[in-house]
Design a protein around this motif. Structure first.
Motif, PDB file in Angstrom:
ATOM      1  N   UNK A  83      31.426   1.403  47.168  1.00  0.00           N
ATOM      2  CA  UNK A  83      32.289   2.030  48.188  1.00  0.00           C
ATOM      3  C   UNK A  83      32.414   3.530  47.910  1.00  0.00           C
ATOM      4  N   UNK A  84      32.639   3.882  46.634  1.00  0.00           N
ATOM      5  CA  UNK A  84      32.737   5.285  46.216  1.00  0.00           C
ATOM      6  C   UNK A  84      31.484   6.051  46.644  1.00  0.00           C
ATOM      7  N   UNK A  85      30.308   5.484  46.347  1.00  0.00           N
ATOM      8  CA  UNK A  85      29.027   6.139  46.653  1.00  0.00           C
ATOM      9  C   UNK A  85      28.874   6.381  48.148  1.00  0.00           C
ATOM     10  N   UNK A  86      29.228   5.363  48.957  1.00  0.00           N
ATOM     11  CA  UNK A  86      29.071   5.496  50.405  1.00  0.00           C
ATOM     12  C   UNK A  86      30.021   6.544  50.977  1.00  0.00           C
ATOM     13  N   UNK A  87      31.256   6.583  50.471  1.00  0.00           N
ATOM     14  CA  UNK A  87      32.229   7.579  50.943  1.00  0.00           C
ATOM     15  C   UNK A  87      31.743   8.993  50.621  1.00  0.00           C
ATOM     16  N   UNK A  91      30.467  11.991  53.228  1.00  0.00           N
ATOM     17  CA  UNK A  91      31.116  13.309  53.203  1.00  0.00           C
ATOM     18  C   UNK A  91      30.097  14.433  53.050  1.00  0.00           C
ATOM     19  N   UNK A  92      28.816  14.076  52.888  1.00  0.00           N
ATOM     20  CA  UNK A  92      27.746  15.074  52.808  1.00  0.00           C
ATOM     21  C   UNK A  92      27.410  15.535  51.412  1.00  0.00           C
ATOM     22  N   UNK A  93      27.870  14.806  50.383  1.00  0.00           N
ATOM     23  CA  UNK A  93      27.571  15.182  48.999  1.00  0.00           C
ATOM     24  C   UNK A  93      26.530  14.230  48.404  1.00  0.00           C
ATOM     25  N   UNK A  94      25.841  14.741  47.410  1.00  0.00           N
ATOM     26  CA  UNK A  94      24.889  13.910  46.676  1.00  0.00           C
ATOM     27  C   UNK A  94      25.658  13.041  45.680  1.00  0.00           C
ATOM     28  N   UNK A  95      25.253  11.785  45.560  1.00  0.00           N
ATOM     29  CA  UNK A  95      25.921  10.873  44.631  1.00  0.00           C
ATOM     30  C   UNK A  95      24.958  10.446  43.542  1.00  0.00           C
ATOM     31  N   UNK A  96      25.460  10.408  42.319  1.00  0.00           N
ATOM     32  CA  UNK A  96      24.650   9.980  41.182  1.00  0.00           C
ATOM     33  C   UNK A  96      24.305   8.500  41.321  1.00  0.00           C
ATOM     34  N   UNK A  97      23.061   8.084  41.025  1.00  0.00           N
ATOM     35  CA  UNK A  97      22.694   6.665  41.131  1.00  0.00           C
ATOM     36  C   UNK A  97      23.588   5.794  40.244  1.00  0.00           C
ATOM     37  N   UNK A  98      23.891   4.609  40.756  1.00  0.00           N
ATOM     38  CA  UNK A  98      24.738   3.658  40.036  1.00  0.00           C
ATOM     39  C   UNK A  98      23.843   2.712  39.244  1.00  0.00           C
TER      40      UNK A  98
END
Length: 664
Positions: A83-87, A91-98
């Motif tokens: 959920x954190x990653x999708x939010x 929002x237009x930010x890059x997310x670190x792989x989980x």
């Protein structure tokens, strides 16, 4: 098969291949341990650990029975980070792989946090020092000294936890390689959690969405149901929790469904054997024994005694489950000790004969990779020695100040014996998946209570029980986590740090969770919701250690002998008879809580086990996938409602309606 089903199948296969490819690539370049522990991971760990601290505290203070929630914590960690990653991405930010390593870190930290609430003694040996528990144990009872009282306080409880829990983190560090790599101990719970985490990170996105939606749906329903029930619980004895679903006569003997979705969810997680053992204990006690003994009022005990007197029926309700717990605990204690020493002897004998292990000859590439990662970032041995010695010295100074009845030389002896006890327990848990820390604590309780004497024995026994139990338990949990780390290619350094962070958070959140209930509700009231049965049981164990059998009511000793022998006999039959017979034997430790608490929660949990049984018959694959998600949602939803309910109680805001049932 329809075109849509064919397309879904192809899509699932493609997603699985992509996930598998990503995992294979990720396995080749495993991040260093400093990057496996992330800020978002720590935040999610604190959130999950805090929620579960409240939930397990409720379970502890109501019945004292807490299911293993490790799988549920791993699932929640996965759901929260997804959920954190999708939010973040929306929002237009890059997310670190989980990664699976980060998932393991979160699960470890969260479990370490709420394990303090489970085993910190808030519903057993620490609460046993409370004045209300002292009064319930009988003010006139010989050995139950009025000086053996220490009211719960946030300061001393938090300090006690910090002192005794951190020692356990260092005691077995030097034996990490021997137990995980050389001896190849399985640690079934740790291995099962690792398999689950690996499965999360190799299954398709569609499967993950099903689990997430299932969890959120049942979480919402459970929370709203808790909110709805609150309106009808105006005073004690009101509301759905007192609904006479099986009739008023059955309700008087505590046989009713109390609409607790928390216990239905717990029943879905616990095995069928545990749930049926609870029901058997409830039928045997509240269905047969207590009504029959109550008819002997005036013969076995005086009619003038209060219901809460330990010389009345209440005394039988307390001491009979003590006998069952001691019989079961002693049997398993000796069994696992024998099993441990026989296994060690066999390994040494094989080593002396220079016989190579078949597994070593057939080591897979994955096994070699796991060993390489586990040994590459090793924890220096001196950290274990120095950490244990320094923290033991602090404990030897601080604990006698907190509990003057527990002399410093007893604490020194305890910490000299603790490494050997921790090794035996961790080795046994690695073979059988049974953490016997509470039984080591009970041995310490009886020994210290008997040695210290009448005036000081109860406090010394209860405090000493907490000291030994905490060291042995934390060491065992850490070793289980090392097994999870080994199987998920996670760094042991990151695992130890994650465990330390979780333990530190738990030493604060657990007392806070306890005082949330202690201030808002009537904890320890034998007729209320939060009976805290094990607090009374542990105090009376200490009184037995001080006073001996003179503390028991009439004919109670004979009953205790019988149930002690029953617990041992049932275990013997289960272990030595054919499986088709042994599988039908009840678990004595699961039978004990209903003897004091009642039957209502056993009915809730049996409903949970019935749901799982039917679901598995109808659709086994879907049940395996969705049961952990649905059970976690039911437990967390109603469990989280406790927070606003406690705030309303503290603000003196009462529910507007009292729903009660009376005979016509």
């Amino acid at each position: 098969m329809s075109t849509e089903e064919v397309n879904d199948k192809k899509e699932n296969q493609r997603e699985n291949l992509e996930e598998l490819h990503e995992e294979t690539e990720g396995s080749r370049t495993i991040q260093p341990w400093t990057k496996q522990l992330t800020l978002r991971g720590v935040i999610v760990s604190i959130l999950i650990g805090s929620i579960y601290s409240v939930i397990v505290m409720k379970l502890n203070l109501t019945t004292g029975l807490v299911p293993n929630l490790n799988v549920s914590a791993a699932l929640l960690a996965f759901v929260f980070i997804r959920i954190w990653t999708k939010v973040v991405q929306k929002a237009g930010f890059m997310s670190k792989p989980f990664t699976r390593q980060e998932n393991t870190m979160i699960q470890t930290c969260a479990v370490a946090c709420y394990s303090i609430a489970v085993g910190g003694g808030f519903a057993s040996y620490l609460l046993g020092l409370d004045r209300k528990i002292y009064e319930l144990s009988g003010v006139e009872t010989e050995g139950n000294s009025a000086y053996a009282v220490k009211e719960p306080g946030f300061g001393w409880m938090t300090g006690f936890l910090f002192v005794v829990c951190f020692v356990g983190l260092f005691v077995l560090i030097p034996l990490r390689k021997i137990m995980i790599v050389d001896l190849k101990l399985t640690y079934p719970s740790g291995l099962a959690t690792a398999v689950l985490i690996n499965g999360f990170h190799s299954q398709g996105d569609k499967t993950t969405k099903k689990q997430m939606h299932g969890f959120l749906k049942y979480f919402s329903a459970s929370f709203l149901w808790g909110f709805f029930q609150w309106f009808f619980s105006g005073t004690d004895g009101c509301g759905f929790k007192q609904f006479p679903t099986l009739g008023l006569q059955a309700w008087k003997q505590t046989f009713f469904f109390d609409f607790s979705l928390t216990y239905v969810g717990a029943g879905m997680i616990c095995s069928h054997q545990v749930n049926l053992s609870l029901l058997f204990g409830a039928v045997l006690s509240y269905g047969l024994m207590w009504p029959l003994i109550n008819r002997l009022k005036g013969d076995w005990f005086s009619e003038d005694l209060q219901e809460s007197s330990m010389k009345s029926l209440y005394g039988y309700k307390v001491f009979v489950p003590v006998a069952i717990i001691l019989g079961d605990g002693l049997y398993n204690f000796l069994k696992i000790l024998c099993f441990t020493f026989i296994n060690i002897h066999g390994r040494l004998k094989n080593k002396n004969r220079n016989t190579a292990d078949e597994d070593d000859r057939k080591k897979t590439t994955e096994g070699l990779k796991q060993n390489e990662v586990f040994l590459r970032e090793s924890i220096p041995m001196w950290i274990g020695f120095v950490g244990y010695v320094i923290l033991s010295i602090i404990s030897i100074i601080v604990i006698p100040i907190m509990f003057p009845q527990l002399k410093w030389y007893y604490v020194i002896v305890a910490y000299i014996l603790a490494p050997a006890l921790a090794f035996c327990n961790a080795y046994g848990a690695g073979l059988t998946d049974i953490n016997m820390a509470y039984n080591y604590g009970k041995v310490a309780l009886f020994v210290l209570a008997a040695l210290t004497g009448k005036e000081k024995g109860v406090v010394a026994g209860l405090a000493g029980c907490g000291l030994i139990k905490s060291v042995v338990s934390v060491a065992c949990i850490l070793m289980q986590d090392f097994k999870t780390a080994h199987y998920t290619l996670t760094s042991p350094r990151a695992m130890l740090l994650s465990q330390a962070i979780g333990t530190a958070i738990g030493c604060v959140t657990a007392p806070l969770s306890f005082f949330l209930f202690y201030k808002a509700f009537d904890v320890g009231n034998p007729n209320g919701e939060f009976k805290a049965p094990f607090a009374l049981i542990y105090r009376n164990m200490a009184i037995l250690g001080v006073q001996g059998f003179s503390a028991l009511p009439k004919h109670c000793l004979q009953l205790c002998y019988g149930f002690f022998a029953f617990a041992v006999a049932v275990n013997l039959v289960r272990d030595f008879s054919p499986r088709r017979i042994g599988n039908w034997m009840p678990l004595p430790m699961a039978m004990a809580p209903p003897f004091l608490v009642g039957a209502y929660f056993a009915i809730d949990m049996c409903l949970g086990t019935l749901i799982v049984f039917v679901w598995q018959k109808l659709n086994t694959k879907k049940a395996e996938l969705m049961v952990p998600a649905v059970a976690s949602g039911l437990i967390c939803g109603e469990g989280l409602w406790i927070l606003p309910a406690s705030i309303l109680a503290l603000a003196k805001i009462q529910p507007p309606i009292c729903m009660k049932f009376l005979p016509s």
